[in-house]
Motif scaffolding. Structure first.
Motif, PDB file in Angstrom:
ATOM      1  N   ILE A   1      58.346  61.762   6.053  1.00 15.98           N
ATOM      2  CA  ILE A   1      57.469  60.600   5.931  1.00 15.98           C
ATOM      3  C   ILE A   1      57.027  60.453   4.480  1.00 15.98           C
ATOM      4  O   ILE A   1      56.853  61.447   3.778  1.00 15.98           O
ATOM      5  CB  ILE A   1      56.247  60.740   6.878  1.00 15.98           C
ATOM      6  CG1 ILE A   1      55.319  59.522   6.775  1.00 15.98           C
ATOM      7  CG2 ILE A   1      55.486  62.024   6.631  1.00 15.98           C
ATOM      8  CD1 ILE A   1      54.168  59.553   7.792  1.00 15.98           C
ATOM      9  N   VAL A   2      56.899  59.219   4.039  1.00 19.81           N
ATOM     10  CA  VAL A   2      56.355  58.952   2.713  1.00 19.81           C
ATOM     11  C   VAL A   2      55.178  58.006   2.856  1.00 19.81           C
ATOM     12  O   VAL A   2      55.178  57.110   3.719  1.00 19.81           O
ATOM     13  CB  VAL A   2      57.401  58.358   1.753  1.00 19.81           C
ATOM     14  CG1 VAL A   2      58.425  59.398   1.352  1.00 19.81           C
ATOM     15  CG2 VAL A   2      58.094  57.152   2.366  1.00 19.81           C
ATOM     16  N   ILE A   3      54.148  58.219   2.009  1.00 22.18           N
ATOM     17  CA  ILE A   3      52.985  57.334   1.965  1.00 22.18           C
ATOM     18  C   ILE A   3      52.801  56.939   0.503  1.00 22.18           C
ATOM     19  O   ILE A   3      52.372  57.742  -0.319  1.00 22.18           O
ATOM     20  CB  ILE A   3      51.710  58.012   2.499  1.00 22.18           C
ATOM     21  CG1 ILE A   3      51.946  58.609   3.882  1.00 22.18           C
ATOM     22  CG2 ILE A   3      50.555  56.997   2.544  1.00 22.18           C
ATOM     23  CD1 ILE A   3      50.782  59.458   4.391  1.00 22.18           C
TER      24      ILE A   3
ATOM     25  N   LEU B   1      56.442  50.060  -3.516  1.00 21.90           N
ATOM     26  CA  LEU B   1      57.407  51.159  -3.599  1.00 21.90           C
ATOM     27  C   LEU B   1      58.109  51.382  -2.264  1.00 21.90           C
ATOM     28  O   LEU B   1      59.309  51.641  -2.226  1.00 21.90           O
ATOM     29  CB  LEU B   1      56.714  52.446  -4.045  1.00 21.90           C
ATOM     30  CG  LEU B   1      56.806  52.789  -5.528  1.00 21.90           C
ATOM     31  CD1 LEU B   1      56.029  54.057  -5.834  1.00 21.90           C
ATOM     32  CD2 LEU B   1      58.257  52.945  -5.972  1.00 21.90           C
ATOM     33  N   LEU B   2      57.362  51.303  -1.162  1.00 23.27           N
ATOM     34  CA  LEU B   2      57.995  51.493   0.158  1.00 23.27           C
ATOM     35  C   LEU B   2      59.045  50.413   0.412  1.00 23.27           C
ATOM     36  O   LEU B   2      60.125  50.697   0.937  1.00 23.27           O
ATOM     37  CB  LEU B   2      56.930  51.467   1.267  1.00 23.27           C
ATOM     38  CG  LEU B   2      56.485  52.804   1.854  1.00 23.27           C
ATOM     39  CD1 LEU B   2      57.565  53.456   2.680  1.00 23.27           C
ATOM     40  CD2 LEU B   2      56.029  53.734   0.763  1.00 23.27           C
TER      41      LEU B   2
ATOM     42  N   VAL C   1      48.497  51.318   5.754  1.00 21.17           N
ATOM     43  CA  VAL C   1      47.381  52.231   6.041  1.00 21.17           C
ATOM     44  C   VAL C   1      46.073  51.583   5.615  1.00 21.17           C
ATOM     45  O   VAL C   1      45.086  51.585   6.353  1.00 21.17           O
ATOM     46  CB  VAL C   1      47.577  53.582   5.314  1.00 21.17           C
ATOM     47  CG1 VAL C   1      46.387  54.505   5.572  1.00 21.17           C
ATOM     48  CG2 VAL C   1      48.872  54.242   5.755  1.00 21.17           C
ATOM     49  N   GLY C   2      46.027  51.007   4.426  1.00 18.20           N
ATOM     50  CA  GLY C   2      44.828  50.325   3.961  1.00 18.20           C
ATOM     51  C   GLY C   2      44.796  50.178   2.457  1.00 18.20           C
ATOM     52  O   GLY C   2      45.643  50.713   1.745  1.00 18.20           O
TER      53      GLY C   2
ATOM     54  N   TYR D   1      48.338  50.810   0.495  1.00 18.51           N
ATOM     55  CA  TYR D   1      49.187  51.974   0.741  1.00 18.51           C
ATOM     56  C   TYR D   1      49.817  51.841   2.114  1.00 18.51           C
ATOM     57  O   TYR D   1      49.176  51.402   3.071  1.00 18.51           O
ATOM     58  CB  TYR D   1      48.368  53.264   0.615  1.00 18.51           C
ATOM     59  CG  TYR D   1      48.285  53.709  -0.823  1.00 18.51           C
ATOM     60  CD1 TYR D   1      49.166  54.650  -1.339  1.00 18.51           C
ATOM     61  CD2 TYR D   1      47.374  53.116  -1.681  1.00 18.51           C
ATOM     62  CE1 TYR D   1      49.132  55.005  -2.672  1.00 18.51           C
ATOM     63  CE2 TYR D   1      47.327  53.466  -3.024  1.00 18.51           C
ATOM     64  CZ  TYR D   1      48.213  54.404  -3.506  1.00 18.51           C
ATOM     65  OH  TYR D   1      48.200  54.739  -4.829  1.00 18.51           O
ATOM     66  N   THR D   2      51.095  52.217   2.181  1.00 16.32           N
ATOM     67  CA  THR D   2      51.840  52.119   3.421  1.00 16.32           C
ATOM     68  C   THR D   2      52.569  53.420   3.706  1.00 16.32           C
ATOM     69  O   THR D   2      52.834  54.209   2.800  1.00 16.32           O
ATOM     70  CB  THR D   2      52.866  50.968   3.359  1.00 16.32           C
ATOM     71  OG1 THR D   2      53.769  51.226   2.279  1.00 16.32           O
ATOM     72  CG2 THR D   2      52.198  49.638   3.134  1.00 16.32           C
TER      73      THR D   2
END
Length: 235
Positions: A53-55, A60-61, A78-79, A195-196
């Motif tokens: 998983i990447v956050i 970037l995602l 995410v927020g 952020y995702t």
């Protein structure tokens, strides 16, 4: 015992840490991996560092999904996280209402602690703001640059400077002992970054990765996200 491997921007470290016990209780495995400047984390994934998983930032995602390193259908917000000012705990807090006030505060500081100005979200923004304020050269000798915001904040907490200040993402400030969130950047200098989270195409534990995404983004964790410093919410 196997672990869920994560590559994440430092902005999410506090939130992930707070959710780790619930994640382990649900899945039976731990979370392992790295938190740091988003550009560095993305490059680690590109170079083949194992990750389930990447956050990272939404931009970037999306790029990593285009590169087929992240499964696009799994990407979830995410927020939002603000870039903000920090002081040592116990020092007078600073509040700035405009760009002129921010310029004055930075010029009055004898040490300024920031994350990587080339690869981190907050660091790149700080460098741009300093240029915009016309003080980049003037404060260059006082700029203390570290690989990520968490390290910068730990160094701020330990600083023996007379009037130090820090600037990084609010989540990294909140999760660091010895520093205090002092205020947002003023209009015209502000930054709020989405952020995702997403599952990598090479994930060894995709089911558990989805479980973590569900924890990170679930309605039940709304207050937890706010306490960690996420100002916006996907719900």
């Amino acid at each position: 015992m196997s672990s869920l491997n994560i590559l994440s921007g430092g902005a999410a470290q506090g939130l992930v840490g707070s959710l780790t016990p619930a994640f382990k209780a649900h899945t039976g495995i731990d979370i392992a991996g790295e938190f740091g400047a988003v550009g560095v984390m993305a490059d680690k994934l590109r170079r083949g560092t194992p990750a389930d998983i990447v956050i990272l930032t939404a931009a970037l995602l999306a790029k990593l999904a285009e590169e087929r390193l992240v499964v696009a259908a799994t990407i979830s917000d995410v927020g939002l996280v603000e870039t903000a000012l920090a002081v040592r705990t116990g020092d007078p807090e600073v509040t700035v209402s405009d760009a002129a006030g921010l310029r004055e505060v930075l010029l009055a500081s004898d040490a300024i602690f920031v994350p990587d100005t080339k690869a981190s979200t907050a660091g790149i923004h700080v460098a741009n703001v300093l240029d915009r304020l016309g003080i980049a050269d003037e404060i260059a000798s006082r700029l203390n640059i570290f690989p990520n915001g968490a390290t910068a904040m730990r160094e701020l907490a330990a600083s023996d400077a007379r009037r130090p200040i820090g600037c990084t993402q609010s989540t990294e400030i909140i999760s660091t002992k010895g520093v205090t969130l002092s205020g947002s950047l003023p209009p015209g200098c502000e930054l709020a970054t989405m952020y995702t989270a997403g599952i990598t195409t090479a994930a060894a534990h995709p089911r558990q990765a989805q479980a973590l995404i569900d924890l990170l983004t679930g309605a039940e964790q709304r207050e937890q996200r706010k306490r960690a410093g996420f100002i916006g919410d996907r719900d």
